[in-house]
Design a protein around this motif. Sequence first.
Motif, short mmCIF file in Angstrom:
data_model
loop_
_atom_site.label_atom_id
_atom_site.label_comp_id
_atom_site.label_asym_id
_atom_site.label_seq_id
_atom_site.Cartn_x
_atom_site.Cartn_y
_atom_site.Cartn_z
N MET A 51 0.83 -1.21 0.00
CA MET A 51 0.00 0.00 0.00
C MET A 51 0.87 1.26 0.00
O MET A 51 0.64 2.21 -0.74
CB MET A 51 -0.93 -0.02 1.23
N MET A 52 1.92 1.24 0.88
CA MET A 52 2.80 2.40 0.96
C MET A 52 3.54 2.62 -0.35
O MET A 52 3.67 3.74 -0.83
CB MET A 52 3.81 2.20 2.10
N GLN A 53 4.04 1.51 -0.96
CA GLN A 53 4.75 1.63 -2.22
C GLN A 53 3.85 2.18 -3.32
O GLN A 53 4.29 2.97 -4.17
CB GLN A 53 5.30 0.25 -2.63
N THR A 54 2.59 1.78 -3.30
CA THR A 54 1.64 2.29 -4.29
C THR A 54 1.47 3.80 -4.16
O THR A 54 1.47 4.54 -5.15
CB THR A 54 0.28 1.60 -4.13
N ARG A 55 1.34 4.27 -2.92
CA ARG A 55 1.20 5.71 -2.68
C ARG A 55 2.46 6.46 -3.12
O ARG A 55 2.37 7.58 -3.65
CB ARG A 55 0.93 5.98 -1.21
N VAL A 56 3.62 5.87 -2.86
CA VAL A 56 4.87 6.51 -3.26
C VAL A 56 4.91 6.70 -4.76
O VAL A 56 5.23 7.78 -5.27
CB VAL A 56 6.08 5.67 -2.78
N TRP A 57 4.55 5.64 -5.51
CA TRP A 57 4.59 5.75 -6.97
C TRP A 57 3.53 6.70 -7.51
O TRP A 57 3.77 7.42 -8.48
CB TRP A 57 4.44 4.36 -7.60
N TRP A 58 2.37 6.70 -6.88
CA TRP A 58 1.35 7.66 -7.28
C TRP A 58 1.84 9.09 -7.08
O TRP A 58 1.61 9.98 -7.91
CB TRP A 58 0.06 7.44 -6.49
N LEU A 59 2.53 9.33 -5.96
CA LEU A 59 3.04 10.67 -5.68
C LEU A 59 4.16 11.05 -6.65
O LEU A 59 4.27 12.21 -7.06
CB LEU A 59 3.53 10.74 -4.24
N VAL A 60 5.00 10.07 -7.01
CA VAL A 60 6.05 10.33 -8.00
C VAL A 60 5.44 10.76 -9.33
O VAL A 60 5.85 11.76 -9.94
CB VAL A 60 6.94 9.09 -8.18
N TRP A 61 4.45 9.99 -9.79
CA TRP A 61 3.82 10.33 -11.08
C TRP A 61 3.07 11.66 -11.01
O TRP A 61 3.06 12.44 -11.96
CB TRP A 61 2.88 9.21 -11.52
N ALA A 62 2.45 11.93 -9.85
CA ALA A 62 1.76 13.22 -9.69
C ALA A 62 2.76 14.37 -9.76
O ALA A 62 2.50 15.42 -10.37
CB ALA A 62 1.02 13.25 -8.35
#
Length: 359
Positions: free
Chosen positions: A1-12
Amino acid sequence: MMQTRVWWLVWAGVLGALALAVLGICVGSAGLENLITPLLNPAQDPSQTAMAQQIIWQIRLPRTLGAWAAGALLGLAGAVAQGLFRNPLADPYLLGSASGASLGVALALAALGGGAGMLGGSMMNGGVAVSVFSSSLWVRLGLTGAAFLGAVFAVMLTLALSRGVGHTLRLLLAGVVVGVVLGAMTHLVLLFSPESLQAMQAFMLGSTAFVGWTSCVLMAGVWLACVLAAWLLARVLDGLSLGDATAVSLGLPVAPMRAALVAVLALATGTAVAQTGLIAFVGLAAPHLVRSVVKTTHAHLMLLSSLMGGVLLMAADTLARGLMAPQELPVGMLTAVLGGGYLLWLMHRSSNLGGGRAA
């Protein structure tokens, strides 16, 4: 879950930077219609077309990308400072590095004979015309070197006064003292070199107006080096977040790695300050905004804070250019006003949460 949020924030962060880059190209003293018409009809007026291309490719695009690079350096430095001192209110200027960098630039301006180059003019230094804030590689390297040496001098003086990097509170107090003293020395230099005052005034307010392609390449290179170094040193920040004793028990060489992190902090801050002047609160706000979205290790936090800092400064720079167009606000003044309001809100929320827990 944390890794998913990290990647979403990177793409954002990446997509936000791209969107702001397009917007930044469109905002400025010359209206958008004055640029689009010559570009769509190049045969109608070749001189207007050439001018429009120059405005976009030589002024607005490097300035916009330079704002991202400077913000990325400050965001990275802010994350390093907050992890190093285990203080969420720490910022890149905490060890007096900004005052040291300002002193270095003031001395460089005084040595060159003044600040006419800030306005695009040139001056004579030893019989050679020198444009102080030109896009010349040697001038940019000279200013960056002066700012970096000033930042390193300030940090080393802070470390000497605090007797090393082991005592966090003493280090913070020494940084405040060094910042005040070097700030006074900067004003003393300007007192004896009044021709540098106009250039230094714009520098103290913070602006991306003097950023060209040379500055962009320079900041990008330093950013890559600092990100790599910070990534390799992230484990010590994770250990320090649990306390010095825990970090030592994990087998981490705390003292040398702390010194390396201080060097990264000085290099990132000095480079950004040399190219854009003093821009407040970006390094403080970027890590806070990242932590409000995702809780992660320092390796990811520093990268995300860097991306967030770039987006924040791009947005502030675009707003500073467009808010009172064709006049332009100093971006450092705008970030100080917005960042100060954010900090007050943060302190108010923290006090309310503390009061709620006490009740």
